[in-house]
Design a protein around this motif. Sequence first.
Motif, PDB file in Angstrom:
ATOM      1  N   UNK A  88       0.839  -1.092  -0.124  1.00  0.00           N
ATOM      2  CA  UNK A  88      -0.062  -0.050  -0.052  1.00  0.00           C
ATOM      3  C   UNK A  88       0.815   1.341  -0.118  1.00  0.00           C
ATOM      4  N   UNK A  89       2.014   1.076  -0.441  1.00  0.00           N
ATOM      5  CA  UNK A  89       3.249   2.007  -0.622  1.00  0.00           C
ATOM      6  C   UNK A  89       3.620   2.849   0.712  1.00  0.00           C
ATOM      7  N   UNK A  90       2.637   3.054   1.831  1.00  0.00           N
ATOM      8  CA  UNK A  90       2.778   3.743   2.961  1.00  0.00           C
ATOM      9  C   UNK A  90       3.524   5.343   2.537  1.00  0.00           C
ATOM     10  N   UNK A  91       2.993   6.115   1.813  1.00  0.00           N
ATOM     11  CA  UNK A  91       3.305   7.519   1.647  1.00  0.00           C
ATOM     12  C   UNK A  91       2.544   8.551   2.444  1.00  0.00           C
ATOM     13  N   UNK A  92       3.133   9.536   2.593  1.00  0.00           N
ATOM     14  CA  UNK A  92       2.657  10.562   3.141  1.00  0.00           C
ATOM     15  C   UNK A  92       1.803  11.448   2.069  1.00  0.00           C
ATOM     16  N   UNK A  93       0.593  10.849   1.951  1.00  0.00           N
ATOM     17  CA  UNK A  93      -0.033  11.708   0.301  1.00  0.00           C
ATOM     18  C   UNK A  93      -0.176  13.204   0.676  1.00  0.00           C
ATOM     19  N   UNK A  95       1.975  15.333   1.050  1.00  0.00           N
ATOM     20  CA  UNK A  95       3.311  15.823   0.728  1.00  0.00           C
ATOM     21  C   UNK A  95       3.826  15.455  -0.709  1.00  0.00           C
ATOM     22  N   UNK A 103      12.078  12.696   3.720  1.00  0.00           N
ATOM     23  CA  UNK A 103      11.743  12.174   5.056  1.00  0.00           C
ATOM     24  C   UNK A 103      12.704  11.103   5.756  1.00  0.00           C
ATOM     25  N   UNK A 104      12.877  10.108   4.846  1.00  0.00           N
ATOM     26  CA  UNK A 104      13.684   8.963   5.521  1.00  0.00           C
ATOM     27  C   UNK A 104      15.387   9.411   5.549  1.00  0.00           C
ATOM     28  N   UNK A 106      16.125  12.581   6.464  1.00  0.00           N
ATOM     29  CA  UNK A 106      16.111  13.449   7.685  1.00  0.00           C
ATOM     30  C   UNK A 106      16.159  12.748   9.047  1.00  0.00           C
ATOM     31  N   UNK A 107      15.394  11.555   8.854  1.00  0.00           N
ATOM     32  CA  UNK A 107      15.580  10.685  10.222  1.00  0.00           C
ATOM     33  C   UNK A 107      16.957  10.462  10.537  1.00  0.00           C
ATOM     34  N   UNK A 151      12.463   6.056  -1.722  1.00  0.00           N
ATOM     35  CA  UNK A 151      12.515   5.979  -0.400  1.00  0.00           C
ATOM     36  C   UNK A 151      13.227   4.911   0.355  1.00  0.00           C
TER      37      UNK A 151
ATOM     38  N   UNK B 200      -0.003   7.242  11.122  1.00  0.00           N
ATOM     39  CA  UNK B 200       0.416   6.843   9.758  1.00  0.00           C
ATOM     40  C   UNK B 200       1.958   7.229   9.576  1.00  0.00           C
ATOM     41  N   UNK B 214      13.706  11.161  17.944  1.00  0.00           N
ATOM     42  CA  UNK B 214      13.539  11.804  16.968  1.00  0.00           C
ATOM     43  C   UNK B 214      11.961  12.287  16.509  1.00  0.00           C
TER      44      UNK B 214
END
Lengths: 229, 294
Positions: A88-93, A95, A103-104, A106-107, A151, B200, B214
């Motif tokens: 299900x991709x699991x993206x922040x829709x 953005x 995002x990945x 920055x973490x 990502x 999420x 973080x």
Amino acid sequence: MIEAEGLYYCYEKNGDYVLNDLNFKIDRGEFVFIIGASGAGKSTLFKLIIREIVPVKGTLKVFGHDLARMPRYRVPYLRRNIGMVFQDFRLLEDRTAFDNIAFAMQVTGASSREIRRRVPYVLELVGLPDKANAKVCDLSGGEQQRIGLARAIINRPAMIIADEPTGNLDPENSYEIMNILRSFNIRGTTVLVATHNHEMVKLLKKRVILLDKGRLAADEAKGVSAGAL
Amino acid sequence: MPCNGFFYAWGEALRSLNRNKWMTIASIGVVVVTLLMLGGFMLVHLNLNHITESVKSQVEIVVYIEDTATLAERNELRERLVAHSALAEVRFVSRDEALRRMKEKLGDLVEGYEGSEENPLPDSFELRTHNPEAVGAVAEELARYPAVAKVDYGKATVEGLFQATRAVQLVALALMIGLAVTAVFLIAHTIRMTVFIRRREIMIMKYVGATNWFIRWPFVLEGLLIGLFGAILPLAGLYYIYRVSLDWVSANLMFLTLVPLPLVMVELSKYLIPLGTGLGILGSAFSMDRFLRV
């Protein structure tokens, strides 16, 4: 890279084993399909690999670390070395594609300069160099999964695990996604793909681990088991 | 927190406040409403305290001296009063001064006594105790002293007043505690909702290898900002309301002295700002722990 020895897992105490005496070894640079019917234990195996859960019996070593003994604070660092791709991709829709990939990074504490340099490069690798500023919700399913792949690869992980990455895609997009995964593998990344897509397994002729009710039913070098399904 | 992380956390907190505009407004609204009520109640409480304290400090004991007392007896009485540990202030009021005061108060009504030798008022001592609530006991003790004709302290008024202020203070305290507890629940609940909406995002962060802190920092800063805005707005509102009330009271109820505006604002800020920010931070830090277990 991954070593499972007498691996057992069950979700409820005294419940049925979802994984039952699994023994296998995956080496650096391999491309492996994990196949099996729904409920065979594919997703559970992936959850164990990223240490979302710990085995109830047996050992699972990833990058040489016994995950059952890994302290919780080390888990984020393990995961930075494993790129994950989801059905299900699991993206922040809400953005942009750029933001989702950045995002990945920055973490991990990457500087914005590094991020600005690397994200366009990775977008190019997945064939979407002009979609950096597009909102994820405006992209097609295939494009969204490519952002998911970008990502997953952005932090140069040693391994990518993809859980049904083509489950929501048409054959053409599925083929594209598999091709990108294969290109990552050619560059040295270990790739594990859980899938129902038998056509793809036959086509790619890679190692196949077949799970059946949590047991290892077959472990074939060249996609032979796909035919047995 | 490394430098990149610091800027990331602040940037993310501000972006998230902006991104979830309606939730932000709702959260700030909850904090504003509860702190406004709490602050309003604190205002009432502060002023009731102020008024009762000023009434208390005016409570006096008046010891009337026997007309027949000799100078030696009067001096002895004075020494005993000055040495009394419960008394803060001892003032001699001569019968002439008493008459003059009465004339000032009553004017023409005492006209007849002007210059008269027949001043009916006795000499007296006006006393103030360290603890206003001790006046009853002290007055009883003084009544037994020699050369004392009568001791007066407005028994019924004073005791009634103290009982009433004690009751009002207890009720005020109970209501303030109740309101503060309600505020904690409301704020924690609202922040839990904002975290829930973003579960999420938190889950994805966990999958890409974010550490718990973080993930937590932007939420904590967000909570801090919500709490801070939520405290500043009611402070501004209360400032305005109190200023208007002060003007009205000074124009219409001149005998009432209220706590001055700057003092009230210092007192309110001292409680509301730490309470708002503290609630915001704690609410966000704790309400998200459930979502970090991935």
